[in-house]
Scaffold this motif. Structure first.
Motif, short mmCIF file in Angstrom:
data_model
loop_
_atom_site.label_atom_id
_atom_site.label_comp_id
_atom_site.label_asym_id
_atom_site.label_seq_id
_atom_site.Cartn_x
_atom_site.Cartn_y
_atom_site.Cartn_z
N UNK A 24 50.01 45.55 46.86
CA UNK A 24 49.80 44.76 45.64
C UNK A 24 48.31 44.60 45.31
N UNK A 25 47.46 44.52 46.32
CA UNK A 25 46.03 44.27 46.10
C UNK A 25 45.31 45.51 45.62
N UNK A 26 45.56 45.88 44.37
CA UNK A 26 44.95 47.06 43.78
C UNK A 26 43.92 46.66 42.71
N UNK A 27 43.20 47.65 42.23
CA UNK A 27 42.05 47.39 41.35
C UNK A 27 42.42 46.60 40.11
N UNK A 28 43.54 46.91 39.46
CA UNK A 28 43.85 46.25 38.20
C UNK A 28 44.08 44.75 38.36
N UNK A 29 44.71 44.36 39.47
CA UNK A 29 44.92 42.94 39.73
C UNK A 29 43.62 42.27 40.16
N UNK A 30 42.92 42.89 41.08
CA UNK A 30 41.68 42.31 41.62
C UNK A 30 40.64 42.12 40.51
N UNK A 31 40.51 43.10 39.63
CA UNK A 31 39.55 43.00 38.53
C UNK A 31 39.94 41.88 37.57
N UNK A 32 41.22 41.74 37.30
CA UNK A 32 41.67 40.67 36.40
C UNK A 32 41.38 39.30 37.00
N UNK A 33 41.57 39.16 38.31
CA UNK A 33 41.26 37.91 38.99
C UNK A 33 39.76 37.64 38.92
N UNK A 34 38.97 38.67 39.18
CA UNK A 34 37.51 38.53 39.13
C UNK A 34 37.04 38.14 37.73
N UNK A 35 37.58 38.79 36.72
CA UNK A 35 37.20 38.49 35.34
C UNK A 35 37.59 37.07 34.93
N UNK A 36 38.57 36.50 35.62
CA UNK A 36 38.99 35.13 35.36
C UNK A 36 38.09 34.12 36.06
N UNK A 37 37.13 34.61 36.87
CA UNK A 37 36.21 33.72 37.56
C UNK A 37 36.62 33.33 38.96
N UNK A 38 37.69 33.95 39.46
CA UNK A 38 38.16 33.70 40.82
C UNK A 38 37.78 34.89 41.70
N UNK A 39 38.21 34.86 42.97
CA UNK A 39 37.86 35.93 43.91
C UNK A 39 39.10 36.73 44.28
N UNK A 40 39.08 38.02 44.00
CA UNK A 40 40.19 38.89 44.36
C UNK A 40 39.80 39.84 45.47
N UNK A 41 40.81 40.26 46.25
CA UNK A 41 40.57 41.20 47.35
C UNK A 41 41.43 42.44 47.21
N UNK A 42 40.80 43.60 47.19
CA UNK A 42 41.52 44.87 47.31
C UNK A 42 42.04 44.96 48.74
N UNK A 43 43.25 45.43 48.91
CA UNK A 43 43.81 45.60 50.26
C UNK A 43 43.48 46.99 50.77
N UNK A 44 42.61 47.06 51.76
CA UNK A 44 42.10 48.35 52.23
C UNK A 44 43.22 49.28 52.68
N UNK A 45 44.15 48.76 53.49
CA UNK A 45 45.15 49.65 54.09
C UNK A 45 46.27 50.03 53.13
N UNK A 46 46.25 49.50 51.90
CA UNK A 46 47.15 50.01 50.87
C UNK A 46 46.70 51.42 50.47
N UNK A 47 45.41 51.67 50.62
CA UNK A 47 44.87 52.99 50.30
C UNK A 47 45.09 53.93 51.49
#
Length: 331
Positions: A24-47
């Motif tokens: 679930x922790x992919x770029x589109x979600x993480x970027x949206x969270x970041x743009x909202x002013x919160x902190x998002x984490x990409x999940x390394x092992x999903x890659x």
């Protein structure tokens, strides 16, 4: 605006975190969270590979100019992933904050900090949080029993775990497990945390890269729709209740070993849930907080609503409960 030691540490506007989530922790979600002013984490092992992680970080940077991090979960495995290579990819990409979880990450903490990377370590007990603090991490994410994924083996709910940890932890700490709205954020702050981590709540957002039917399933579910699997193996995991998880629990009660359920709990089957929208396809993580999730907003809508309502609770509702002696005397 709610500012805490944690927001200042990681350089974000709001004390809200979207933690790492497998598949679930992919770029589109993480970027949206970041743009909202919160902190998002990409999940390394999903890659699939460290090289793919490098590409995913670059993809996220194309979508946001705000801070975001990467989650690196260290778990025992017959054939472990190349953790050192994933770590190197994170450092070389210039990531400034990492969320670690799982087994003692001392070598990773040391290497990250050597390169100026802040480390937030996820824990499920006070003793593990204290151990991580001694290890040199910059912040703690404390996971209560309500959480999705691995809640540990102590079964301590957040209402106890958060203040118990706050009594002893000196570094910034965020609270995880059971958070979805402003009430949870205010409660976490009152209990001694300096922010909240949300997983299941962020799964049910417009930018979440999972099937719409699974988002709708989360909204439809109540707080009872989870199962605790792997209890008999002391590797407890909270997952959504479905045909597979119910069967696994029943098999465990009958003495099943991991070899007996391996095919049922395979990660590939869980990944297909998010791809096909069939909630019974495999095992997938979800917390008891499903009972508090009633819509599928954008990340921007969700974060702004939580912050706005939290400020209103603090300023109006809670402050209004304080009886001033002079006012009482006048009556």
């Amino acid at each position: 605006m709610l500012q805490t030691r944690f927001t200042k540490l990681v350089g974000v506007e709001h004390p809200i975190v979207q933690g790492g989530m497998q598949w679930v922790g992919r770029a589109e979600l993480v970027a949206a969270v970041a743009n909202a002013g919160a902190l998002g984490f990409i999940t390394a092992l999903t890659q699939p590979t460290p090289e793919d992680l490098t590409k995913e970080i670059a993809r996220c940077r194309d979508l946001t100019d705000k801070p975001f991090g990467v989650n690196l979960t260290i778990l025992p495995a017959i054939k472990p992933p190349p953790y050192a290579e994933y770590r190197a990819a994170i450092i070389e990409a210039g990531i400034t904050v990492v969320e670690t979880a799982g087994n003692k990450p001392q070598e990773h903490v040391d290497e990250f900090r050597r390169h100026g990377v802040k480390v937030v370590h996820k824990c499920t007990s006070v003793r593990h949080a204290l151990s991580a603090e001694r290890m040199g991490v910059d912040a703690i994410s404390i996971d209560g029993f309500e959480c999705a994924g691995h809640p540990g083996e102590d079964d301590t709910p957040g209402l106890i775990l958060i203040p118990a940890a706050a009594n002893k932890i000196k570094i910034p700490m965020i609270a995880s497990g059971g958070f979805a709205d402003a009430r949870g954020l205010v409660a976490a702050l009152a209990l001694g945390a300096e922010g909240i981590n949300m997983g299941t709540r962020f799964m049910a957002t417009k930018e979440s890269p999972i099937h719409q039917l699974i988002k709708e399933k989360i909204v439809a579910n109540d707080e009872r729709e989870t199962e605790l699997i792997f209890r008999t193996m002391r590797n407890t995991s909270r997952v959504a209740r479905n045909e597979i998880s119910t069967k696994v629990v029943a098999m465990e009660k009958e003495g099943a070993r991991f070899e007996d359920i391996r095919e049922l709990v395979a990660g590939a089957r869980g990944k297909m849930v998010y791809a096909t929208g069939n909630s019974d396809e495999g095992i997938w993580s979800a917390g008891q907080v499903q009972g508090l999730i009633q819509d599928i907003p954008s990340c921007a809508e969700l974060v702004s609503r939580i912050v706005r309502e939290a400020e209103a609770i603090i300023r109006s509702w809670l402050e209004g409960m304080i009886a001033h002696p002079s006012a009482q005397a006048a009556e």
